[in-house]
Design an enzyme around this catalytic site. Structure first.
Site, PDB file in Angstrom:
ATOM      1  N   LYS A  52       2.468  -3.234   1.856  1.00 38.49           N
ATOM      2  CA  LYS A  52       3.023  -2.234   0.934  1.00 38.49           C
ATOM      3  C   LYS A  52       3.940  -2.906  -0.079  1.00 38.49           C
ATOM      4  O   LYS A  52       3.887  -2.633  -1.278  1.00 38.49           O
ATOM      5  CB  LYS A  52       3.810  -1.155   1.709  1.00 38.49           C
ATOM      6  CG  LYS A  52       2.931  -0.190   2.486  1.00 38.49           C
ATOM      7  CD  LYS A  52       3.737   0.788   3.350  1.00 38.49           C
ATOM      8  CE  LYS A  52       2.790   1.575   4.251  1.00 38.49           C
ATOM      9  NZ  LYS A  52       3.458   2.562   5.113  1.00 38.49           N
ATOM     10  N   GLN A  96       8.732   3.660   8.305  1.00 39.27           N
ATOM     11  CA  GLN A  96       7.447   3.277   8.895  1.00 39.27           C
ATOM     12  C   GLN A  96       7.351   3.823  10.320  1.00 39.27           C
ATOM     13  O   GLN A  96       8.276   3.680  11.115  1.00 39.27           O
ATOM     14  CB  GLN A  96       7.302   1.738   8.881  1.00 39.27           C
ATOM     15  CG  GLN A  96       5.945   1.235   9.316  1.00 39.27           C
ATOM     16  CD  GLN A  96       4.807   1.627   8.375  1.00 39.27           C
ATOM     17  OE1 GLN A  96       5.014   1.822   7.183  1.00 39.27           O
ATOM     18  NE2 GLN A  96       3.607   1.749   8.906  1.00 39.27           N
ATOM     19  N   ASP A 119       6.142   9.766   1.407  1.00 35.79           N
ATOM     20  CA  ASP A 119       5.117   9.880   2.454  1.00 35.79           C
ATOM     21  C   ASP A 119       4.739  11.349   2.682  1.00 35.79           C
ATOM     22  O   ASP A 119       3.757  11.637   3.384  1.00 35.79           O
ATOM     23  CB  ASP A 119       5.635   9.302   3.780  1.00 35.79           C
ATOM     24  CG  ASP A 119       5.085   7.911   4.075  1.00 35.79           C
ATOM     25  OD1 ASP A 119       4.015   7.563   3.535  1.00 35.79           O
ATOM     26  OD2 ASP A 119       5.725   7.193   4.859  1.00 35.79           O
TER      27      ASP A 119
HETATM   28  N1  GUN Z   1       2.282   4.600  10.116  1.00 37.58           N
HETATM   29  C1  GUN Z   1       0.933   4.725   9.981  1.00 37.58           C
HETATM   30  N2  GUN Z   1       0.634   5.246   8.780  1.00 37.58           N
HETATM   31  C2  GUN Z   1       1.803   5.461   8.139  1.00 37.58           C
HETATM   32  C3  GUN Z   1       2.139   5.967   6.858  1.00 37.58           C
HETATM   33  O1  GUN Z   1       1.295   6.371   6.046  1.00 37.58           O
HETATM   34  N3  GUN Z   1       3.462   5.998   6.560  1.00 37.58           N
HETATM   35  C4  GUN Z   1       4.415   5.585   7.430  1.00 37.58           C
HETATM   36  N4  GUN Z   1       5.688   5.689   7.063  1.00 37.58           N
HETATM   37  N5  GUN Z   1       4.143   5.113   8.630  1.00 37.58           N
HETATM   38  C5  GUN Z   1       2.835   5.035   8.968  1.00 37.58           C
END
Ligand code: GUN
Length: 296
Positions: A52, A96, A119
Site C-alpha cells: 500500500k 490494518q 476503508d
Molecule cells: N485486511 C484485509 N483486507 C483489509 C483491508 O482492505 N483494509 C484493512 N485495513 N485491513 C485489511
C-alpha cells in the site's frame, strides 16, 4: 464458451495513472496523505501494508506507516487515532486488520473520523452505504470488484449475484453494493447448505472464502460472470477460490488469480484517499466521481 479474462492489472494501472496525473497538478506542499496503523507482526499484514505504501508513494500520495507492538493497549491505540483525526495534514486513516485478539476491533474502527475512513469500515460509512448514499467511502476490495464488473459493460440490474463469504471487509459490503446496483443478492457462507446448488443459479458469482480451487465447473451455469477474491498460497503458488482452468470454459467473464481483483484493491484505496483529500480541500462533503453511489 471460453470466458473473456478480466484484466485487473491493467485496470488498476489505468486508475493509478489517472490518480498520478491529477495529483501531479496539486501544489507539492499540499498532497493527499494516508496514515496506516499496523499493530503486531502478522506477516501477511506487513506485506500488504508495504505494498500500500509503495503504491501510494508511486502516485504521489504521502503515506505514514505507524507500526505498533501487539502489546499496545486499547487506550493508547485510541489516542493515536485521535491524534490522526485532529491532524489536518492527514486525509485518510486505516487500521490494518486483523488486530490482535486482545483489542476490540469495533471500538478501534469506530474511533476513526468518518471523513478520513478511506476503508469505509466505520459504522457511519457502513450506514451511508446501506442508504446508498454517494458520499459513503466504500471498502476497497468490493469497490474494485464492482469497477471490474462495470468494465464488462454487462447490465447488472435484475441479475442474480451470489456471494460466498460474509465478512465485514468483503462479503457484506459487496452484497450492499450489488443490491444498490439492483441485483438480486444471495449471501452464502461456511455454514450454507447445498452451496453448489445455490452457485449454479448465479449470473454473477463473487467468491471470498479462501478455499483454493473449490469452485468447479459443475458449480456454475453457462455464461456466468466469475469474480474471484480468494488468494491462497499452496506450495509457493497463489490460487484463487475458483478452479480457473475448468470454470473459464463455461463463464462469459472471469478474473484470474493473480492479476484480477487483487491489484484493484490498492488502487481503490488510493482513489478513496484522493477523494478524502478533495473533500477536505473544499470543506464540504459532496459527490465525487469515484465514490459516487452510481460508481460511474
Ligand atoms: N485486511 C484485509 N483486507 C483489509 C483491508 O482492505 N483494509 C484493512 N485495513 N485491513 C485489511
Amino acid at each position: 464458451m471460453t470466458a473473456q479474462i478480466i484484466d485487473g492489472k491493467t485496470a488498476a494501472r489505468n486508475l493509478c495513472d489517472e490518480l498520478r496525473a491529477k495529483i501531479s497538478l496539486l501544489p507539492s506542499d499540499n498532497r493527499p496523505t494516508l496514515a496506516v496503523i499496523l499493530v503486531g507482526d502478522d506477516e501477511a499484514s506487513h506485506i500488504y501494508v508495504r505494498n500500500k505504501q509503495k503504491k501510494a508513494l508511486s502516485v504521489g500520495i504521502d503515506c505514514r506507516v505507524i507500526e505498533l507492538s501487539s502489546s499496545i493497549g486499547e487506550n493508547a491505540l485510541l489516542s493515536i487515532i485521535e491524534e490522526l483525526n485532529e491532524d489536518n495534514k492527514v486525509n485518510g486513516i486505516i487500521v490494518q486488520l486483523p488486530l490482535p485478539r486482545t483489542i476490540d476491533e469495533f471500538k478501534i474502527i469506530s474511533a476513526i473520523n468518518p471523513y478520513k475512513d478511506v476503508d469505509g469500515f466505520t459504522p457511519y460509512n457502513t450506514g451511508l452505504n446501506v442508504y446508498n448514499r454517494c458520499e459513503a467511502f466504500i471498502s476497497a476490495t468490493p469497490l474494485g470488484v464492482l469497477r471490474l464488473l462495470q468494465s464488462t459493460n454487462v447490465n447488472l440490474s435484475g441479475k442474480h449475484a451470489v456471494i460466498i463469504g460474509r465478512s465485514n471487509i468483503v462479503g457484506k459490503p459487496m452484497s450492499r453494493l450489488l443490491l444498490n446496483c439492483d441485483c438480486t443478492v444471495t449471501i452464502t457462507h461456511s455454514l450454507s447448505e447445498n452451496l453448489p446448488a445455490i452457485t449454479r443459479t448465479a449470473d454473477i458469482l463473487v467468491s471470498a472464502c479462501g478455499q483454493p480451487r473449490m469452485i468447479k465447473s459443475s458449480w456454475v451455469k453457462d455464461g456466468v460472470i466469475v469474480m474471484d477474491i480468494g488468494i491462497t498460497r499452496v506450495d509457493g503458488k497463489i490460487y484463487g477460490d475458483v478452479d480457473f482452468d475448468e470454470v473459464k470454459e463455461k463463464a462469459s467473464f472471469i478474473t484470474p488469480v493473480p492479476g484480477g481483483v487483487g491489484p484493484m484493491t490498492i488502487a481503490c484505496l488510493l482513489s478513496n484517499t484522493y477523494n478524502a483529500f478533495l473533500r477536505n480541500y473544499v470543506h464540504q462533503p459532496h459527490c465525487h466521481h469515484h465514490n459516487c453511489c452510481c460508481h460511474h
